[in-house]
Design an enzyme around this catalytic site. Structure first.
Site, PDB file in Angstrom:
ATOM      1  N   PHE A 112       0.807  -1.221   0.000  1.00 42.40           N
ATOM      2  CA  PHE A 112       0.000   0.000   0.000  1.00 42.40           C
ATOM      3  C   PHE A 112       0.843   1.275   0.000  1.00 42.40           C
ATOM      4  O   PHE A 112       0.353   2.335  -0.370  1.00 42.40           O
ATOM      5  CB  PHE A 112      -0.948   0.009   1.219  1.00 42.40           C
ATOM      6  CG  PHE A 112      -0.284   0.440   2.506  1.00 42.40           C
ATOM      7  CD1 PHE A 112      -0.134   1.793   2.815  1.00 42.40           C
ATOM      8  CD2 PHE A 112       0.224  -0.495   3.400  1.00 42.40           C
ATOM      9  CE1 PHE A 112       0.493   2.186   3.990  1.00 42.40           C
ATOM     10  CE2 PHE A 112       0.849  -0.102   4.565  1.00 42.40           C
ATOM     11  CZ  PHE A 112       0.994   1.241   4.867  1.00 42.40           C
TER      12      PHE A 112
ATOM     13  N   LYS B  39      -1.237  -6.986  -9.240  1.00 37.34           N
ATOM     14  CA  LYS B  39      -2.194  -7.125  -8.138  1.00 37.34           C
ATOM     15  C   LYS B  39      -1.793  -6.067  -7.109  1.00 37.34           C
ATOM     16  O   LYS B  39      -0.946  -6.292  -6.249  1.00 37.34           O
ATOM     17  CB  LYS B  39      -2.103  -8.537  -7.547  1.00 37.34           C
ATOM     18  CG  LYS B  39      -3.360  -9.044  -6.861  1.00 37.34           C
ATOM     19  CD  LYS B  39      -3.854  -8.171  -5.744  1.00 37.34           C
ATOM     20  CE  LYS B  39      -3.100  -8.297  -4.463  1.00 37.34           C
ATOM     21  NZ  LYS B  39      -3.454  -7.279  -3.442  1.00 37.34           N
TER      22      LYS B  39
ATOM     23  N   ARG C 128      -5.799  -1.591  -0.489  1.00 39.20           N
ATOM     24  CA  ARG C 128      -6.114  -0.415   0.339  1.00 39.20           C
ATOM     25  C   ARG C 128      -6.089   0.878  -0.473  1.00 39.20           C
ATOM     26  O   ARG C 128      -6.748   1.845  -0.113  1.00 39.20           O
ATOM     27  CB  ARG C 128      -5.120  -0.317   1.486  1.00 39.20           C
ATOM     28  CG  ARG C 128      -5.209  -1.541   2.374  1.00 39.20           C
ATOM     29  CD  ARG C 128      -4.243  -1.415   3.518  1.00 39.20           C
ATOM     30  NE  ARG C 128      -3.898  -2.730   4.029  1.00 39.20           N
ATOM     31  CZ  ARG C 128      -2.854  -2.983   4.796  1.00 39.20           C
ATOM     32  NH1 ARG C 128      -2.050  -2.002   5.144  1.00 39.20           N
ATOM     33  NH2 ARG C 128      -2.610  -4.188   5.224  1.00 39.20           N
TER      34      ARG C 128
ATOM     35  N   CYS D 247       9.479   1.799   3.266  1.00 39.17           N
ATOM     36  CA  CYS D 247      10.371   0.682   3.591  1.00 39.17           C
ATOM     37  C   CYS D 247      11.783   1.182   3.817  1.00 39.17           C
ATOM     38  O   CYS D 247      12.618   0.457   4.346  1.00 39.17           O
ATOM     39  CB  CYS D 247      10.361  -0.344   2.476  1.00 39.17           C
ATOM     40  SG  CYS D 247      11.040   0.312   0.967  1.00 39.17           S
TER      41      CYS D 247
ATOM     42  N   GLU E 197       8.714  -4.136  13.050  1.00 42.39           N
ATOM     43  CA  GLU E 197       8.694  -3.062  12.057  1.00 42.39           C
ATOM     44  C   GLU E 197       7.427  -2.262  12.344  1.00 42.39           C
ATOM     45  O   GLU E 197       6.321  -2.712  12.045  1.00 42.39           O
ATOM     46  CB  GLU E 197       8.649  -3.628  10.635  1.00 42.39           C
ATOM     47  CG  GLU E 197       8.675  -2.520   9.598  1.00 42.39           C
ATOM     48  CD  GLU E 197       8.456  -2.982   8.169  1.00 42.39           C
ATOM     49  OE1 GLU E 197       7.847  -4.045   7.944  1.00 42.39           O
ATOM     50  OE2 GLU E 197       8.881  -2.242   7.259  1.00 42.39           O
TER      51      GLU E 197
HETATM   52  P1  NAD Z   1       1.589  -6.638   2.968  1.00 46.29           P
HETATM   53  O1  NAD Z   1       2.653  -7.680   3.003  1.00 46.29           O
HETATM   54  O2  NAD Z   1       0.504  -6.707   3.975  1.00 46.29           O
HETATM   55  O3  NAD Z   1       0.846  -6.655   1.538  1.00 46.29           O
HETATM   56  C1  NAD Z   1       1.575  -6.633   0.343  1.00 46.29           C
HETATM   57  C2  NAD Z   1       0.746  -7.323  -0.739  1.00 46.29           C
HETATM   58  O4  NAD Z   1       0.532  -8.675  -0.368  1.00 46.29           O
HETATM   59  C3  NAD Z   1      -0.620  -6.693  -0.954  1.00 46.29           C
HETATM   60  O5  NAD Z   1      -0.886  -6.642  -2.329  1.00 46.29           O
HETATM   61  C4  NAD Z   1      -1.560  -7.646  -0.227  1.00 46.29           C
HETATM   62  O6  NAD Z   1      -2.837  -7.707  -0.817  1.00 46.29           O
HETATM   63  C5  NAD Z   1      -0.859  -8.988  -0.351  1.00 46.29           C
HETATM   64  N1  NAD Z   1      -1.111  -9.860   0.801  1.00 46.29           N
HETATM   65  C6  NAD Z   1      -1.329  -9.470   2.080  1.00 46.29           C
HETATM   66  N2  NAD Z   1      -1.533 -10.553   2.861  1.00 46.29           N
HETATM   67  C7  NAD Z   1      -1.426 -11.643   2.072  1.00 46.29           C
HETATM   68  C8  NAD Z   1      -1.526 -13.042   2.305  1.00 46.29           C
HETATM   69  N3  NAD Z   1      -1.764 -13.540   3.516  1.00 46.29           N
HETATM   70  N4  NAD Z   1      -1.356 -13.875   1.254  1.00 46.29           N
HETATM   71  C9  NAD Z   1      -1.121 -13.389   0.031  1.00 46.29           C
HETATM   72  N5  NAD Z   1      -1.015 -12.062  -0.255  1.00 46.29           N
HETATM   73  C10 NAD Z   1      -1.156 -11.198   0.758  1.00 46.29           C
HETATM   74  O7  NAD Z   1       2.334  -5.226   3.013  1.00 46.29           O
HETATM   75  P2  NAD Z   1       1.689  -3.771   3.138  1.00 46.29           P
HETATM   76  O8  NAD Z   1       1.175  -3.577   4.526  1.00 46.29           O
HETATM   77  O9  NAD Z   1       0.790  -3.479   1.996  1.00 46.29           O
HETATM   78  O10 NAD Z   1       2.994  -2.861   2.925  1.00 46.29           O
HETATM   79  C11 NAD Z   1       3.894  -2.540   3.942  1.00 46.29           C
HETATM   80  C12 NAD Z   1       5.057  -3.496   3.979  1.00 46.29           C
HETATM   81  O11 NAD Z   1       5.735  -3.488   2.735  1.00 46.29           O
HETATM   82  C13 NAD Z   1       6.105  -3.093   5.007  1.00 46.29           C
HETATM   83  O12 NAD Z   1       6.567  -4.251   5.652  1.00 46.29           O
HETATM   84  C14 NAD Z   1       7.207  -2.469   4.171  1.00 46.29           C
HETATM   85  O13 NAD Z   1       8.501  -2.504   4.726  1.00 46.29           O
HETATM   86  C15 NAD Z   1       7.141  -3.320   2.952  1.00 46.29           C
HETATM   87  N6  NAD Z   1       7.743  -2.645   1.799  1.00 46.29           N
HETATM   88  C16 NAD Z   1       8.958  -3.113   1.386  1.00 46.29           C
HETATM   89  C17 NAD Z   1       9.598  -2.498   0.326  1.00 46.29           C
HETATM   90  C18 NAD Z   1      10.936  -2.968  -0.151  1.00 46.29           C
HETATM   91  O14 NAD Z   1      11.364  -2.500  -1.181  1.00 46.29           O
HETATM   92  N7  NAD Z   1      11.595  -3.889   0.531  1.00 46.29           N
HETATM   93  C19 NAD Z   1       8.974  -1.401  -0.317  1.00 46.29           C
HETATM   94  C20 NAD Z   1       7.727  -0.973   0.127  1.00 46.29           C
HETATM   95  C21 NAD Z   1       7.126  -1.620   1.196  1.00 46.29           C
END
Ligand code: NAD
Length: 498
Positions: free
Chosen positions: A149, A173, A177, A281, A382
């Site tokens: 998100f 995908k 949110r 991130c 985190e």
């Molecule tokens: P999230 O892991 O909850 O969701 C990411 C994606 O995965 C979304 O599209 C979501 O729909 C999907 N998803 C969520 N739960 C799932 C499940 N149980 N099974 C399959 N798919 C699922 O992350 P978020 O809250 O949207 O984003 C924040 C996180 O992303 C933080 O941990 C942040 O550090 C990380 N992030 C990392 C980077 C990087 O480059 N390393 C960049 C941006 C964000």
């Protein structure tokens, strides 16, 4: 209630599941739309359309692809403000920050415009008598992107411009949110002349994700999100024989040495910790104050934290907006409370903040927690909110050891005026992206982005040269055009050069 649809085969598509999820405006706390959630049938339809489009797109010339990429670049640039407004209204970040995100995404599109050069192969003449060898790279097929998100435009743009430029088709995908930016981006690809089915948006939750991970026609998966989901995506997609890069969460430390300009460091720390409400991130969530730097640093950071203007992202005076959901706000408030009960000192307490006119918004004020120890929850988790923990160490070596003991390895920074200390730091830390007097060292599009350890599962970093490598596979051709007078050279031993 407005319904945000999928984008399949070059047009909006409501899907067949009948399931939806609310999309909030975090600044007002009101639901503003609902987003369709795909089921397995929708996934299959989207992937089939993408697979069919791959047959033609993978055969399109480099110049035809480049023309579309340049047109897309112009359209994203012309619509940057509109994309940014959609981001601010659904994510909450301030408009200038949302515009910055679009700009960083645009830089990846610009990188991808150079695809003819990026895909140049190699040629070796006369490797054996009358034999030449050449290599080139081919696209993989249908590539899927699953994104978080916190950067609803930029993170998908780390993926789709490069994948599509390489001749793949792409199914995005996005986060459920804040899905609207992806709809607009799909329209812009279509306006740029991209054939139907080459770029698809499939909205959804776990059901949609699992459908993509298990679909036999998905060749590769790029994921960015939290570490537990990144690990899961990597394991499940790899088990299904797909190429996977899964970028996870982070705990980014900024080390401040006593020889640094403390005012400069404090200003940058505050911006890096509280920009986008800490939902980056690459946000700095742990300051490591070395030796005598600590007291003055905490005082300077606290003063600046108290001065951050918190409000709606649409308000031009705001420097920091709300967090994404009510649940995220409550989780962050709970973690701040745990810091207090576990013995840390709240130098600035952001709990209880209300923004006049936005009393129901999901706001948390900037928070600084001093004397944090590594066993505390505020250090281990985190937090992904506007909370800066300060850990104190005696030496730079101790600071490096602390960073290396952390399971994450996304980004880190050092503030110092010593070249020697900076060099020891850059060589000693087990982290993928390092800043020297730069708090958020996000690489430019022509480098690749990626962390180490629990911040990335898979071999390849994202965008840049590693992105091109991820979205293609190599072919090597050994070629001979025999003439009648040439000896055939056939033999029963293993072929060697002559
Ligand atoms: P999230 O892991 O909850 O969701 C990411 C994606 O995965 C979304 O599209 C979501 O729909 C999907 N998803 C969520 N739960 C799932 C499940 N149980 N099974 C399959 N798919 C699922 O992350 P978020 O809250 O949207 O984003 C924040 C996180 O992303 C933080 O941990 C942040 O550090 C990380 N992030 C990392 C980077 C990087 O480059 N390393 C960049 C941006 C964000």
């Amino acid at each position: 209630m407005r319904t945000i649809t999928h984008w399949i085969d070059g047009k909006p598509d409501t899907g067949s599941s009948g399931r939806t999820s609310p999309v909030w405006n975090p600044a007002t706390g009101e639901q503003q739309a609902e987003v369709a959630l795909a089921n397995a049938q929708d996934v299959d339809r989207a992937v089939r359309s993408s697979r069919a489009a791959f047959q033609q797109w993978s055969q399109s010339s480099l110049s035809a692809r480049t023309k579309i990429l340049f047109a897309f670049r112009e359209l994203v640039n012309a619509n940057a403000e509109q994309i940014a407004e959609l981001i601010t209204d659904e994510h909450g970040k301030v408009l200038s920050d949302a515009l910055g995100e679009v700009q960083r995404g645009l830089e990846v599109v610009e990188f991808a415009c150079g695809i003819p050069t990026l895909l140049q192969g190699g040629y070796s003449d006369q490797v054996s008598t009358g034999v030449d060898v050449f290599s080139f790279r081919e696209p993989l097929g249908v590539c899927a992107g699953i994104t978080p998100f916190n950067f609803p435009a930029m993170v998908p743009m780390w993926m789709h411009p490069v994948a599509i430029a390489c001749g793949n088709t792409f199914v995005l995908k996005p986060s459920e949110r804040d899905p609207s930016a992806s709809q607009l981006v799909a329209e812009l690809w279509a306006q740029a002349g991209l054939p139907d089915g080459v770029f698809t948006v499939l909205n959804g939750d776990k059901e949609a994700v699992d459908g993509l991970l298990d679909h036999p026609d998905v060749a590769a998966v790029s994921f960015v999100g939290s570490t537990p989901i990144a690990r899961y995506i990597h394991e499940r997609a790899s088990a299904n024989g797909k190429r996977v890069q899964a970028l996870g969460g982070a705990k980014n430390h900024a080390v401040v040495l006593p020889d640094a300009s403390l005012d400069f460091a404090a200003e940058h720390l505050v911006a890096a910790a509280f920009g986008s409400a800490g939902e980056r991130c690459m946000a700095i969530s742990a300051a490591v104050a070395v030796g005598s730097a600590a007291d003055d640093l905490v005082a300077a950071v606290s003063e600046k934290a108290r001065a951050v203007k918190v409000g709606s992202g649409r308000d031009a005076d705001s420097e920091m907006g709300p967090v994404i959901t009510e649940a995220a706000r409550d989780r962050i408030l709970g973690l701040i409370g745990s810091g207090e009960t576990q013995g840390a000192e709240l130098a600035v307490d952001g709990r209880g903040l209300t923004v006049p006119g936005h009393e129901n918004g999901f706001f948390v004020g900037p928070t600084v927690i001093d004397r944090v120890r590594t066993e505390m929850d505020v250090y281990r988790e985190e937090i992904f909110g506007p909370v800066l923990s300060v850990v104190r160490t005696d030496t730079v070596e101790e600071a490096i050891a602390l960073i290396n003991a952390n399971p994450y390895g996304n980004g880190t920074a050092i503030f110092t005026s010593s070249g020697d200390a900076a060099r020891r730091f850059q060589r000693g830390v087990q982290v993928g992206m390092i800043g020297i007097n730069v708090p958020i060292p996000v690489p430019m599009a022509y480098y690749s982005f990626g962390g180490w350890k629990d911040s990335l599962f898979g071999d390849k970093h994202i965008h840049g040269p590693e992105g091109v490598s991820f979205y293609t596979r190599a072919k090597v051709v050994t070629s001979r055009w025999p003439r009648a007078e040439m000896p055939s050279g056939a033999s029963y031993h293993f072929p060697t050069a002559t």
